[in-house]
Design an enzyme around this catalytic site. Structure first.
Site, PDB file in Angstrom:
ATOM      1  N   ASP A  38       0.893  -1.139  -0.070  1.00  0.00           N
ATOM      2  CA  ASP A  38       0.115   0.005   0.017  1.00  0.00           C
ATOM      3  C   ASP A  38       0.915   1.229  -0.113  1.00  0.00           C
ATOM      4  OD1 ASP A  38      -2.674   1.357   0.540  1.00  0.00           O
ATOM      5  OD2 ASP A  38      -1.539   2.037   2.193  1.00  0.00           O
ATOM      6  N   GLU A  68       1.880  -0.535  -5.056  1.00  0.00           N
ATOM      7  CA  GLU A  68       0.775   0.596  -5.311  1.00  0.00           C
ATOM      8  C   GLU A  68       1.537   1.966  -5.782  1.00  0.00           C
ATOM      9  OE1 GLU A  68      -3.204   3.014  -4.409  1.00  0.00           O
ATOM     10  OE2 GLU A  68      -1.396   2.918  -3.078  1.00  0.00           O
TER      11      GLU A  68
HETATM   12  C1  LM2 Z   1      -3.936   3.782  -0.166  1.00  0.00           C
HETATM   13  N1  LM2 Z   1      -3.159   3.531  -1.214  1.00  0.00           N
HETATM   14  O1  LM2 Z   1      -1.933   4.121  -1.288  1.00  0.00           O
HETATM   15  C2  LM2 Z   1      -5.075   3.130   0.085  1.00  0.00           C
HETATM   16  O2  LM2 Z   1      -5.254   2.506  -1.269  1.00  0.00           O
HETATM   17  C3  LM2 Z   1      -6.145   3.893   0.256  1.00  0.00           C
HETATM   18  O3  LM2 Z   1      -7.432   3.428   0.502  1.00  0.00           O
HETATM   19  C4  LM2 Z   1      -5.676   4.760   1.594  1.00  0.00           C
HETATM   20  O4  LM2 Z   1      -6.848   5.825   1.918  1.00  0.00           O
HETATM   21  C5  LM2 Z   1      -4.379   5.267   1.560  1.00  0.00           C
HETATM   22  N2  LM2 Z   1      -3.671   4.902   0.826  1.00  0.00           N
HETATM   23  C6  LM2 Z   1      -4.003   5.236   3.079  1.00  0.00           C
HETATM   24  O5  LM2 Z   1      -3.659   3.882   3.442  1.00  0.00           O
HETATM   25  C7  LM2 Z   1      -7.915   5.452   2.785  1.00  0.00           C
HETATM   26  C8  LM2 Z   1      -8.916   6.421   2.687  1.00  0.00           C
HETATM   27  C9  LM2 Z   1      -8.753   7.612   3.430  1.00  0.00           C
HETATM   28  C10 LM2 Z   1      -8.378   7.600   4.750  1.00  0.00           C
HETATM   29  C11 LM2 Z   1      -7.206   6.821   4.933  1.00  0.00           C
HETATM   30  C12 LM2 Z   1      -6.787   6.156   6.226  1.00  0.00           C
HETATM   31  O6  LM2 Z   1      -8.947   6.639   1.179  1.00  0.00           O
HETATM   32  O7  LM2 Z   1      -9.780   8.659   3.082  1.00  0.00           O
HETATM   33  O8  LM2 Z   1      -8.088   8.696   5.237  1.00  0.00           O
HETATM   34  O9  LM2 Z   1      -7.581   5.185   4.255  1.00  0.00           O
HETATM   35  O10 LM2 Z   1      -7.913   5.801   7.002  1.00  0.00           O
HETATM   36  C13 LM2 Z   1      -9.007   8.865   6.433  1.00  0.00           C
HETATM   37  C14 LM2 Z   1      -9.880  10.411   6.411  1.00  0.00           C
HETATM   38  C15 LM2 Z   1      -8.899  11.433   6.234  1.00  0.00           C
HETATM   39  C16 LM2 Z   1      -7.704  11.566   7.386  1.00  0.00           C
HETATM   40  C17 LM2 Z   1      -6.940  10.221   7.376  1.00  0.00           C
HETATM   41  C18 LM2 Z   1      -6.227  10.338   8.784  1.00  0.00           C
HETATM   42  O11 LM2 Z   1     -10.758  10.022   5.072  1.00  0.00           O
HETATM   43  O12 LM2 Z   1      -9.605  12.604   6.067  1.00  0.00           O
HETATM   44  O13 LM2 Z   1      -7.066  12.601   7.074  1.00  0.00           O
HETATM   45  O14 LM2 Z   1      -8.089   9.196   7.731  1.00  0.00           O
HETATM   46  O15 LM2 Z   1      -6.906  10.542   9.805  1.00  0.00           O
HETATM   47  C19 LM2 Z   1      -6.854  13.693   7.914  1.00  0.00           C
END
Ligand code: LM2
Ligand code: CA
Length: 606
Positions: free
Chosen positions: A219, A253
């Site tokens: 990832d 990725e």
């Molecule tokens: C990836 N690949 O590089 C994953 O495929 C993707 O799904 C992940 O994002 C990302 N990298 C981090 O591993 C997802 C999602 C984000 C989410 C993160 C962390 O798309 O929206 O972020 O996982 O859970 C969330 C909140 C965001 C916040 C973050 C940290 O949506 O607003 O940022 O958590 O608290 C302040």
């Protein structure tokens, strides 16, 4: 547009389209156990419980020849009850314990790996090596297995000194140092240059290898400096003897842009090829597929590229063609399996309405439910293309030849003397005689069913003097290969003709009744995720009509392939061309045959 752009779009927006070929700067690593050529298909069973994955390996994946499952992250993660347990909890590790995640226990995980291996299917783990948890609403635990933590402090694993010094979000995506050393959406960024971190990450991955895991999706690999990925990968143990030993399969990725390309990561393993995703998705979305025999030309070399139509991020943040598009999307995934470029990764999704943060079907405590493919929210779209996996395995080693087209939306080709496939991305059947190099015989059409243990549950075709005549269904395909010689034995019928009108419906007469008050001169349109509704472009949406007797109800009609899932909204278009979108979440619908061959979707302007 703003109406359907989730937080993660921030990520996607900054990822340019340019694929820059950066010279290789990292020494080559030992050879990896790449998926064997004749069984290389990966399916991403996104968010599935471990025991559900095991069952799917036994019932469907093994028998149809899938090579591997990408499972969602198995390590302990944050638990966000206050936010309704979003799916992305998993991407915020708080420890590397497998004991308890929303998908099951360590024992469940071990059992899954064993049962899938017995079915001939590998497990690839989505491994988060770049970061731990974030801050803000995330709080400080405990994690899913009970560990306490706070950002930059994971007792017994990492303390503050194990994280980079940047300690702020990536701001300048053109600065490679920032992209690799600052924080991705506020996630605490590991100092992967330190031996402690490298050892700790490798120990986690080797725990998984010891259980029998055969490979990893790394990832956010682009956010880990190449040398650090190399250092971690070089620490990996050999995989289980059943998989032939050798290093685990690694695919990274890397969303290539002008700052960081895929080329600097290929020495460490395969890489995701996002340009392929954009190319194939736009082609099938537009119905412009006749040129696709050369798909992948100019991109990452095919033996290094992992390819996909949609992944769990793009289906949310930048949807071009997804499960909501129904037949056209299935057709694109079928095409990917029939075409030799890259290692294909099939997506298997669950639906959401409203927020893209929505987790999978779950119980009140946020634990994921077992998968039920007949229940509405688990899409299980990999099952629609299961037969095409056998096609891919059978034609391995044969190039594309004997290409036939008919307009922009139709393409057929041979895979040497081993297979032949025809794709039709238009709304009407494509009937013609195809010339092939296939040996004469009766072939099972694996684009429309499966061939397992010698049993064909699809239409069959007679190849005689190398030729066969077929009616390739609208938004459908026909695919024959030498590994599936046999006659249809489907109790539901073996006709290769489209179902007759009045019986099952291949097309649904889809009607919209929208209650919208307007002022004189305004138009009402339905705009949605599918081409028939303008692919979110208001000017191309479905124009509704009203008159004195029906106003304020506006009506319109469009024919959709049975089973088409789509999202939509009402818009008002003013005489000067400006557009007003209705408020609230997107509306979701499925044009299924539950009410006969026509459906009416009603609603009132919000
Ligand atoms: C990836 N690949 O590089 C994953 O495929 C993707 O799904 C992940 O994002 C990302 N990298 C981090 O591993 C997802 C999602 C984000 C989410 C993160 C962390 O798309 O929206 O972020 O996982 O859970 C969330 C909140 C965001 C916040 C973050 C940290 O949506 O607003 O940022 O958590 O608290 C302040
Ligand atoms: Ca990093």
């Amino acid at each position: 547009m703003g109406v359907r752009r989730p937080l993660a779009a921030v990520l996607a927006a900054v990822l340019g389209f340019a694929l820059s070929l950066i010279p290789l700067t990292v020494a080559a690593s030992p050879a990896h156990a790449a998926p064997s050529g004749d069984r290389d298909v990966i399916v991403h069973l996104f968010q599935w419980r471990w025991e559900s994955v095991a069952e799917e390996c036994e019932s469907t994946l093994g028998p149809n020849g899938f090579g591997a499952v990408q499972v969602s992250p198995p390590q302990e993660h944050v638990v966000l009850s206050g936010q309704g347990y979003p799916w992305w909890q998993d991407y915020q590790p708080v420890s590397y314990r497998l004991d308890q995640t929303r998908r099951g226990t360590r024992a469940d995980f071990v059992d899954m790996v064993d049962r899938c291996r017995d079915a001939g299917v590998k497990i690839y783990v989505d491994a988060i090596i770049n970061h731990m948890s974030g801050t803000g609403s995330i709080g400080a635990g405990p994690g899913s297995a009970g560990s306490s933590y706070s950002k930059y402090d994971y007792p017994g694993i990492y303390q503050s000194q194990h994280f980079g010094d940047c300690r702020r979000d990536i701001a300048n995506w053109n600065d490679k140092w920032e992209v690799q050393n600052c924080e991705l959406v506020g996630l605490s960024d590991l100092d992967t240059s330190s031996d402690h971190v490298r050892d700790r990450v490798a120990a986690y991955l080797n725990d998984l290898v010891g259980i029998g895991v055969a490979g990893f999706r790394l990832d956010a690999a682009k956010h880990v400096p190449e040398a650090d990925v190399q250092a971690i990968v070089s620490r990996l143990d050999d995989v289980h003897a059943d998989w032939g030993g050798g290093k685990p399969y690694v695919f990274q990725e890397v969303i290539a842009d002008g700052t960081i390309g895929t080329g600097s990561y290929t020495p460490m393993g395969d890489v995701t090829e996002f340009q392929y995703h954009r190319d194939i998705s736009h082609a099938f979305d537009d119905g412009n597929i006749a040129h696709l025999s050369g798909l992948g030309g100019g991109l990452t070399p095919g033996d290094k590229a992992v390819v996909f139509v949609a992944n769990h991020d793009t289906q949310r943040s930048d949807p071009i063609l997804t499960h909501t598009d129904g037949a056209r999307y299935d057709l694109a995934q079928s095409f990917m399996l029939a075409h030799p470029y890259g290692t294909p990764k099939v997506m298997s999704s669950y639906t959401w309405s409203g927020s893209t943060d929505t987790g999978p079907p779950m119980s009140a405590d946020g634990t994921t439910d077992p998968t039920d493919c007949s229940a509405s929210r688990w899409v299980c779209e990999h099952r629609a293309v299961a037969g095409m996996v056998s096609f891919r395995n059978a034609v391995d080693g044969h190039g594309i030849g004997g290409t036939v087209t008919d307009g922009d939306g139709r393409l057929a080709f041979a895979r040497g003397s081993a297979g032949y496939a025809a794709f039709n991305a238009t709304g009407s059947a494509w009937t013609r005689t195809f010339s092939t190099d296939l040996p004469d015989g009766t072939y099972c059409d694996v684009a429309n069913g499966t061939f397992v243990d010698g049993v064909c549950d699809a239409p069959s075709y007679e190849v005689s003097d190398g030729r066969f005549t077929a009616s390739v269904p609208a938004n459908g395909a026909v695919a024959l290969h030498v590994g599936a010689l046999g006659e249809c034995e489907d109790p539901d019928g073996c006709s290769s003709e489209p179902p007759p009108p009045g019986g099952e419906c291949s097309v649904i007469d889809s009607r919209f009744d929208a209650t919208v008050t307007t002022w004189y001169g305004q138009e009402v349109h339905v705009v949605g995720s599918i081409p028939e509704l303008g692919s979110w472009n208001p000017a191309d949406g479905l124009k509704l009509n009203t008159d004195g007797s029906t106003y304020p109800v506006w009506k319109g009609q469009v024919s959709l392939p049975e089973g088409t899932r789509f999202d939509y909204k009402y818009v008002k278009i003013n005489p000067d061309g400006t557009v007003e979108w209705e408020n609230g979440d997107n509306r979701s619908a499925v044009a299924d045959d539950s009410g006969g061959c026509s459906r009416t979707f009603t609603g009132s302007w919000r």
